[in-house]
Motif scaffolding. Structure first.
Motif, PDB file in Angstrom:
ATOM      1  N   ILE A  54      12.460  11.982   6.913  1.00 37.96           N
ATOM      2  CA  ILE A  54      12.508  11.534   6.963  1.00 37.96           C
ATOM      3  C   ILE A  54      12.285   9.193   6.201  1.00 37.96           C
ATOM      4  O   ILE A  54      12.271   8.835   6.446  1.00 37.96           O
ATOM      5  N   GLY A  55      12.419   9.652   4.586  1.00 41.49           N
ATOM      6  CA  GLY A  55      12.261   9.221   4.008  1.00 41.49           C
ATOM      7  C   GLY A  55      13.620   7.879   4.146  1.00 41.49           C
ATOM      8  O   GLY A  55      13.997   7.037   3.944  1.00 41.49           O
ATOM      9  N   ILE A  56      14.891   8.649   4.894  1.00 36.54           N
ATOM     10  CA  ILE A  56      15.884   8.132   4.626  1.00 36.54           C
ATOM     11  C   ILE A  56      15.923   7.285   5.694  1.00 36.54           C
ATOM     12  O   ILE A  56      16.175   6.361   5.824  1.00 36.54           O
ATOM     13  N   LEU A  57      14.918   8.399   6.576  1.00 39.81           N
ATOM     14  CA  LEU A  57      15.048   7.537   8.355  1.00 39.81           C
ATOM     15  C   LEU A  57      14.501   5.746   7.947  1.00 39.81           C
ATOM     16  O   LEU A  57      15.252   5.021   8.672  1.00 39.81           O
TER      17      LEU A  57
ATOM     18  N   ILE B  70      -6.786   7.145  -3.301  1.00 36.40           N
ATOM     19  CA  ILE B  70      -6.584   5.940  -2.871  1.00 36.40           C
ATOM     20  C   ILE B  70      -5.120   5.062  -3.414  1.00 36.40           C
ATOM     21  O   ILE B  70      -4.353   4.337  -3.688  1.00 36.40           O
ATOM     22  N   LEU B  71      -5.807   5.838  -4.988  1.00 37.39           N
ATOM     23  CA  LEU B  71      -4.295   4.937  -6.081  1.00 37.39           C
ATOM     24  C   LEU B  71      -3.626   5.469  -5.578  1.00 37.39           C
ATOM     25  O   LEU B  71      -1.957   4.634  -6.011  1.00 37.39           O
ATOM     26  N   ALA B  72      -2.784   6.800  -5.507  1.00 33.66           N
ATOM     27  CA  ALA B  72      -1.619   6.671  -5.206  1.00 33.66           C
ATOM     28  C   ALA B  72      -1.152   7.012  -4.530  1.00 33.66           C
ATOM     29  O   ALA B  72       0.552   5.928  -5.295  1.00 33.66           O
ATOM     30  N   PRO B  73      -1.619   6.543  -3.226  1.00 33.40           N
ATOM     31  CA  PRO B  73      -0.330   5.312  -2.347  1.00 33.40           C
ATOM     32  C   PRO B  73      -0.100   4.284  -2.631  1.00 33.40           C
ATOM     33  O   PRO B  73       0.942   4.041  -2.044  1.00 33.40           O
ATOM     34  N   LEU B  74      -1.432   4.027  -3.080  1.00 37.49           N
ATOM     35  CA  LEU B  74      -1.128   2.220  -4.235  1.00 37.49           C
ATOM     36  C   LEU B  74      -0.288   2.086  -5.077  1.00 37.49           C
ATOM     37  O   LEU B  74       1.131   1.028  -4.742  1.00 37.49           O
ATOM     38  N   PHE B  75       0.294   3.071  -5.795  1.00 33.49           N
ATOM     39  CA  PHE B  75       0.847   3.027  -6.869  1.00 33.49           C
ATOM     40  C   PHE B  75       2.084   3.006  -6.285  1.00 33.49           C
ATOM     41  O   PHE B  75       3.259   2.367  -6.712  1.00 33.49           O
ATOM     42  N   TYR B  76       2.453   4.022  -5.627  1.00 33.54           N
ATOM     43  CA  TYR B  76       4.075   4.443  -5.110  1.00 33.54           C
ATOM     44  C   TYR B  76       4.818   2.864  -3.831  1.00 33.54           C
ATOM     45  O   TYR B  76       6.081   2.900  -3.831  1.00 33.54           O
ATOM     46  N   THR B  77       3.291   2.649  -3.425  1.00 37.58           N
ATOM     47  CA  THR B  77       3.692   1.231  -2.251  1.00 37.58           C
ATOM     48  C   THR B  77       4.233   0.092  -3.613  1.00 37.58           C
ATOM     49  O   THR B  77       5.476  -0.291  -2.902  1.00 37.58           O
ATOM     50  N   ALA B  78       3.340   0.309  -4.260  1.00 33.88           N
ATOM     51  CA  ALA B  78       3.792  -0.631  -5.127  1.00 33.88           C
ATOM     52  C   ALA B  78       5.618  -0.797  -5.550  1.00 33.88           C
ATOM     53  O   ALA B  78       5.963  -1.409  -5.982  1.00 33.88           O
TER      54      ALA B  78
ATOM     55  N   PHE C  63       7.811   1.227  -4.961  1.00 38.92           N
ATOM     56  CA  PHE C  63       8.930   1.307  -3.316  1.00 38.92           C
ATOM     57  C   PHE C  63       8.644   0.854  -2.120  1.00 38.92           C
ATOM     58  O   PHE C  63       9.907   1.349  -1.100  1.00 38.92           O
ATOM     59  N   GLY C  64       7.319  -0.020  -1.980  1.00 39.07           N
ATOM     60  CA  GLY C  64       7.248  -0.238  -0.162  1.00 39.07           C
ATOM     61  C   GLY C  64       6.553   0.289   0.209  1.00 39.07           C
ATOM     62  O   GLY C  64       6.571   1.198  -0.548  1.00 39.07           O
ATOM     63  N   ALA C  65       6.781   0.472   1.036  1.00 42.69           N
ATOM     64  CA  ALA C  65       5.825   1.084   2.377  1.00 42.69           C
ATOM     65  C   ALA C  65       6.795   2.685   2.392  1.00 42.69           C
ATOM     66  O   ALA C  65       6.067   4.190   2.859  1.00 42.69           O
ATOM     67  N   LEU C  66       7.633   2.021   1.975  1.00 37.89           N
ATOM     68  CA  LEU C  66       9.227   3.313   2.099  1.00 37.89           C
ATOM     69  C   LEU C  66       8.018   4.508   0.496  1.00 37.89           C
ATOM     70  O   LEU C  66       7.308   6.164   0.649  1.00 37.89           O
ATOM     71  N   GLY C  67       7.608   4.014  -0.068  1.00 42.12           N
ATOM     72  CA  GLY C  67       6.834   4.834  -1.379  1.00 42.12           C
ATOM     73  C   GLY C  67       5.851   5.372  -1.267  1.00 42.12           C
ATOM     74  O   GLY C  67       5.337   6.997  -0.729  1.00 42.12           O
TER      75      GLY C  67
ATOM     76  N   VAL D  24      -4.267  -3.740 -10.590  1.00 44.34           N
ATOM     77  CA  VAL D  24      -2.929  -3.817 -11.179  1.00 44.34           C
ATOM     78  C   VAL D  24      -1.710  -2.813 -10.897  1.00 44.34           C
ATOM     79  O   VAL D  24      -0.299  -3.519 -10.667  1.00 44.34           O
ATOM     80  N   CYS D  25      -1.207  -2.381  -9.438  1.00 47.12           N
ATOM     81  CA  CYS D  25      -0.170  -2.374  -8.878  1.00 47.12           C
ATOM     82  C   CYS D  25       0.207  -3.153  -8.007  1.00 47.12           C
ATOM     83  O   CYS D  25       1.535  -3.012  -7.836  1.00 47.12           O
ATOM     84  N   SER D  26      -0.138  -4.187  -7.756  1.00 50.14           N
ATOM     85  CA  SER D  26       0.303  -5.663  -7.290  1.00 50.14           C
ATOM     86  C   SER D  26       1.132  -6.464  -8.486  1.00 50.14           C
ATOM     87  O   SER D  26       1.908  -6.977  -7.652  1.00 50.14           O
ATOM     88  N   LEU D  27       0.553  -6.346  -9.702  1.00 52.33           N
ATOM     89  CA  LEU D  27       1.499  -6.560 -11.103  1.00 52.33           C
ATOM     90  C   LEU D  27       2.309  -5.692 -10.944  1.00 52.33           C
ATOM     91  O   LEU D  27       3.483  -6.597 -10.871  1.00 52.33           O
ATOM     92  N   PHE D  28       2.032  -4.421 -11.003  1.00 48.28           N
ATOM     93  CA  PHE D  28       3.753  -3.541 -10.861  1.00 48.28           C
ATOM     94  C   PHE D  28       4.627  -3.846 -10.035  1.00 48.28           C
ATOM     95  O   PHE D  28       5.543  -3.951 -10.022  1.00 48.28           O
ATOM     96  N   SER D  29       4.376  -4.231  -8.422  1.00 48.26           N
ATOM     97  CA  SER D  29       5.184  -4.776  -6.935  1.00 48.26           C
ATOM     98  C   SER D  29       6.003  -6.019  -8.649  1.00 48.26           C
ATOM     99  O   SER D  29       7.040  -6.225  -7.622  1.00 48.26           O
ATOM    100  N   ILE D  30       5.357  -7.210  -8.123  1.00 45.18           N
ATOM    101  CA  ILE D  30       5.763  -8.713  -8.763  1.00 45.18           C
ATOM    102  C   ILE D  30       6.672  -8.195  -9.833  1.00 45.18           C
ATOM    103  O   ILE D  30       7.505  -8.842 -10.361  1.00 45.18           O
ATOM    104  N   ILE D  31       6.393  -7.562 -11.408  1.00 43.09           N
ATOM    105  CA  ILE D  31       7.219  -7.892 -12.290  1.00 43.09           C
ATOM    106  C   ILE D  31       8.337  -6.355 -11.619  1.00 43.09           C
ATOM    107  O   ILE D  31       9.589  -6.995 -12.244  1.00 43.09           O
ATOM    108  N   ILE D  32       8.034  -5.527 -10.930  1.00 40.80           N
ATOM    109  CA  ILE D  32       9.602  -5.128 -10.472  1.00 40.80           C
ATOM    110  C   ILE D  32      10.439  -6.254  -9.504  1.00 40.80           C
ATOM    111  O   ILE D  32      11.464  -6.286  -9.556  1.00 40.80           O
ATOM    112  N   TRP D  33       9.609  -6.500  -8.787  1.00 37.93           N
ATOM    113  CA  TRP D  33      10.523  -8.073  -8.784  1.00 37.93           C
ATOM    114  C   TRP D  33      11.246  -9.119  -9.116  1.00 37.93           C
ATOM    115  O   TRP D  33      12.588  -9.551  -8.366  1.00 37.93           O
ATOM    116  N   LEU D  34       9.983  -9.221  -9.682  1.00 40.83           N
ATOM    117  CA  LEU D  34      10.727 -10.089 -11.249  1.00 40.83           C
ATOM    118  C   LEU D  34      12.335  -9.649 -11.531  1.00 40.83           C
ATOM    119  O   LEU D  34      13.362 -10.107 -12.212  1.00 40.83           O
ATOM    120  N   LEU D  35      12.005  -8.368 -11.690  1.00 40.33           N
ATOM    121  CA  LEU D  35      13.837  -7.278 -12.800  1.00 40.33           C
ATOM    122  C   LEU D  35      14.938  -6.924 -12.237  1.00 40.33           C
ATOM    123  O   LEU D  35      15.280  -7.328 -12.316  1.00 40.33           O
TER     124      LEU D  35
END
Length: 319
Positions: free
Chosen positions: A66-69, A157-165, A167-171, A308-319
């Motif tokens: 499912i992840g690859i698809l 709540i937190l775990a889905p937000l964390f992995y979304t931050a 890897f996106g919705a895939l995470g 926090v998760c939004s900041l994670f996502s922004i930091i990853i984008w900047l990297l």
């Protein structure tokens, strides 16, 4: 940056409308796939070694397949139908978080107790816990509601937000697959003891970081709200590892510390008594007021988690 915007939009929809219901819900579809593959892979003749191996095959096939698809579907949509990509990503994030539904269900238990309707409180609690609730006292209902709120904050709540931050919705999708596999197959029953081993361990692995991160978020919220924030860290470090789950003890100990209550004790599942370790210290009495305080702490913790998760996502984008 754009992933952070999608994350916030998805969470905002969950906050406004709650979990979208219906047979086309992604988790319902994942469950149907798991059911089909279980019938296909579970050995017709009991063989523990084969069940153990096929359990791993099922996890790899579902999570990997499912992840690859979805990865290639996302790439195609991003290139040829960007609006469709945004709609799909936001809808999945919306579907994977359980904030409003969780808060509503726990609040319903509190309202029933405040109205001295203990039978309704017991019935409402069944939406949150798998234990027997038929003969629960008010104190036991409060304890179960707070324990469920704490654990669900971490894994719902937190775990889905964390992995979304990260890897996106895939995470978030892969995480919900692990969560659904565990809820369907991760039992220590005669049927799933070997076949469900991989599903249970996969979910445990996925929750290692979010469960510990939940302690930090609850601690920050307790500090903001003037609760027992020192107890959050003190009792988490002291008590979390006592819990039979490698992850559930962390948010439960943290919330117990923040509220100044003691969680844990005897639970009944199908009439069978199971003893759980005590978490925290009984500084305050377990009554409906504690549920209200727990809801406030988790509400703040969720908002801090989104930030926090939004900041994670922004930091990853900047990297």
């Amino acid at each position: 940056m754009l992933n952070a915007i999608r994350l916030i939009c998805g969470f905002a929809l969950d906050g406004l409308f709650g979990d979208p219901q219906g047979e086309w819900h992604p988790v319902i579809l994942i469950g149907k796939i798991i059911n089909g593959l279980e019938r296909l892979f579970f050995p017709k003749k009991r063989n523990f070694k084969r069940e153990f191996i096929m359990g791993f095959v099922l996890v790899i096939l579902i999570a990997g397949g499912i992840g690859i698809l979805y990865y290639f579907l996302g790439r195609w949509l991003r290139q040829y139908f960007l609006l469709g990509f945004w709609v799909l990503e936001i809808y999945l994030i919306f579907s994977f978080t359980a904030y409003r539904t969780l808060m509503t269900r726990v609040n319903n238990v509190k309202l029933a107790l405040e109205q001295d309707n203990i039978e309704t409180a017991r019935q409402d609690l069944k939406h949150l816990v798998g234990r027997d609730t038929e003969h629960f006292s008010e104190k036991e209902i409060v304890r179960a509601g707070i324990e469920s709120l704490a654990e669900s904050f971490s894994d719902g709540i937190l775990a889905p937000l964390f992995y979304t931050a990260l890897f996106g919705a895939l995470g978030g999708l892969v995480y919900k697959i692990s969560n659904t596999l565990d809820s369907m197959l991760g039992y220590k029953s005669s049927r799933y003891y070997f076949f469900g081993f991989a599903s249970a361990r996969f979910d445990d692995l996925m929750n290692i970081i979010p469960s510990r991160l939940s302690v930090v978020l609850i601690g920050i919220s307790a500090m903001i709200l003037g609760k027992f924030w020192k107890g959050v860290f003190q009792y988490s470090l002291r008590d979390a590892r006592k819990h039979p789950s490698p992850n559930a003890g962390w948010p439960e100990s943290a919330l117990a510390g923040a509220l100044g209550v003691q969680l844990g004790g005897a639970n009944y599942y199908g009439g069978k008594r199971e003893e759980y370790p005590f978490l925290g210290e009984p500084l305050l009495e377990l009554n409906p007021t504690r549920i209200d305080e727990a809801l406030i702490v988790i509400r703040f913790s969720t908002y801090v988690g989104v930030l926090v998760c939004s900041l994670f996502s922004i930091i990853i984008w900047l990297l």
